[in-house]
Design a protein around this motif. Structure first.
Motif, short mmCIF file in Angstrom:
data_model
loop_
_atom_site.label_atom_id
_atom_site.label_comp_id
_atom_site.label_asym_id
_atom_site.label_seq_id
_atom_site.Cartn_x
_atom_site.Cartn_y
_atom_site.Cartn_z
N ASP A 89 35.33 31.28 13.77
CA ASP A 89 35.29 32.36 12.80
C ASP A 89 35.40 31.83 11.37
O ASP A 89 36.15 32.33 10.55
CB ASP A 89 36.39 33.39 13.08
CG ASP A 89 36.12 34.71 12.39
OD1 ASP A 89 34.94 35.01 12.12
OD2 ASP A 89 37.09 35.45 12.11
N LEU A 90 34.65 30.76 11.08
CA LEU A 90 34.58 30.16 9.76
C LEU A 90 33.18 30.39 9.21
O LEU A 90 32.24 30.63 9.95
CB LEU A 90 34.85 28.65 9.83
CG LEU A 90 36.18 28.23 10.43
CD1 LEU A 90 36.21 26.72 10.59
CD2 LEU A 90 37.33 28.70 9.57
N GLU A 91 33.05 30.26 7.89
CA GLU A 91 31.75 30.41 7.26
C GLU A 91 31.27 29.05 6.77
O GLU A 91 31.94 28.39 5.97
CB GLU A 91 31.83 31.38 6.09
CG GLU A 91 30.51 31.63 5.43
CD GLU A 91 30.61 32.57 4.24
OE1 GLU A 91 29.64 32.63 3.48
OE2 GLU A 91 31.67 33.20 4.06
N LEU A 92 30.13 28.62 7.26
CA LEU A 92 29.53 27.36 6.82
C LEU A 92 28.89 27.59 5.46
O LEU A 92 28.04 28.46 5.31
CB LEU A 92 28.48 26.88 7.82
CG LEU A 92 27.73 25.61 7.46
CD1 LEU A 92 28.69 24.42 7.39
CD2 LEU A 92 26.64 25.34 8.48
N LEU A 93 29.32 26.84 4.47
CA LEU A 93 28.80 27.03 3.12
C LEU A 93 27.50 26.26 2.94
O LEU A 93 27.31 25.18 3.49
CB LEU A 93 29.83 26.56 2.09
CG LEU A 93 31.12 27.38 2.07
CD1 LEU A 93 32.13 26.73 1.15
CD2 LEU A 93 30.84 28.80 1.66
N ASP A 94 26.61 26.82 2.17
CA ASP A 94 25.32 26.22 1.82
C ASP A 94 24.39 26.05 3.02
O ASP A 94 23.29 25.54 2.87
CB ASP A 94 25.49 24.88 1.11
CG ASP A 94 26.38 24.96 -0.11
OD1 ASP A 94 26.38 26.02 -0.76
OD2 ASP A 94 27.08 23.97 -0.40
N PRO A 137 36.33 20.56 3.29
CA PRO A 137 35.34 19.62 3.82
C PRO A 137 35.46 19.44 5.33
O PRO A 137 36.50 19.67 5.93
CB PRO A 137 35.69 18.31 3.09
CG PRO A 137 37.16 18.43 2.85
CD PRO A 137 37.43 19.89 2.61
N GLY A 138 34.35 19.01 5.90
CA GLY A 138 34.32 18.68 7.32
C GLY A 138 33.30 17.60 7.55
O GLY A 138 32.43 17.35 6.71
N THR A 139 33.41 16.92 8.69
CA THR A 139 32.43 15.89 9.05
C THR A 139 32.03 16.06 10.51
O THR A 139 32.81 16.55 11.33
CB THR A 139 32.98 14.46 8.87
OG1 THR A 139 34.12 14.28 9.71
CG2 THR A 139 33.34 14.17 7.43
N ASN A 173 28.42 15.17 6.27
CA ASN A 173 29.44 16.01 5.64
C ASN A 173 28.94 17.44 5.56
O ASN A 173 27.74 17.68 5.47
CB ASN A 173 29.73 15.54 4.21
CG ASN A 173 30.54 14.27 4.17
OD1 ASN A 173 31.19 13.91 5.14
ND2 ASN A 173 30.50 13.59 3.05
N PHE A 174 29.88 18.38 5.55
CA PHE A 174 29.56 19.78 5.31
C PHE A 174 30.80 20.44 4.73
O PHE A 174 31.87 19.85 4.70
CB PHE A 174 29.10 20.49 6.60
CG PHE A 174 30.15 20.51 7.69
CD1 PHE A 174 31.03 21.58 7.81
CD2 PHE A 174 30.24 19.47 8.59
CE1 PHE A 174 31.98 21.60 8.81
CE2 PHE A 174 31.18 19.48 9.59
CZ PHE A 174 32.06 20.55 9.71
#
Length: 129
Positions: free
Chosen positions: A42-47, A84-86, A72-73
């Motif tokens: 339930d997260l929103e991936l940005l871009d 951030p996430g990878t 990266n995202f």
């Protein structure tokens, strides 16, 4: 006329184009995996994108070092802060997705209310005419 030198340049160009096309396909697979993971949490991936970070030798589940692509995202929980996430990929297979610490709400489970039978009988006797 085609010389050996021109043929070599043409083959080098074709190899580079094939390698770029293959990498684009792997990036799209990483993006699809990240989208699914963010939707599950339930997260929103940005871009709506992942960005290539580097190639590195990373240990897999068996402990052997393999060449991996790391992307990266960024994601958000509230829409205000970016986190951030990878994602690490061995070829077309996703190895792991790491998310930076982020705030989240603990959803409370509905609590069961225990009612004694004698209390229930008294309440229902009062309601009957």
């Amino acid at each position: 006329m085609l010389t050996l030198e021109n043929l070599l340049v043409l083959m080098l160009f074709a190899t580079c184009a094939a390698w770029l096309w293959h990498n684009h396909g792997l990036r799209e697979k990483a993006l699809a995996r990240v989208k699914a993971h963010c939707a599950q949490l339930d997260l929103e991936l940005l871009d709506e994108a992942v960005a290539f970070k580097r190639l590195a030798f990373v240990r897999d589940a068996k402990g052997t070092r393999r060449l991996a692509r790391i992307y990266n995202f960024e994601f958000t929980v509230t829409g205000e802060q970016r986190h951030p996430g990878t994602i690490t990929q061995f070829g077309a297979h996703s190895a792991q997705i790491e998310l930076a610490p982020y705030p989240f709400e603990i959803k409370k489970q509905p609590t069961a209310e225990i009612i004694e039978l004698s209390q229930w009988r008294q309440d229902h006797k009062k309601r009957q005419p």
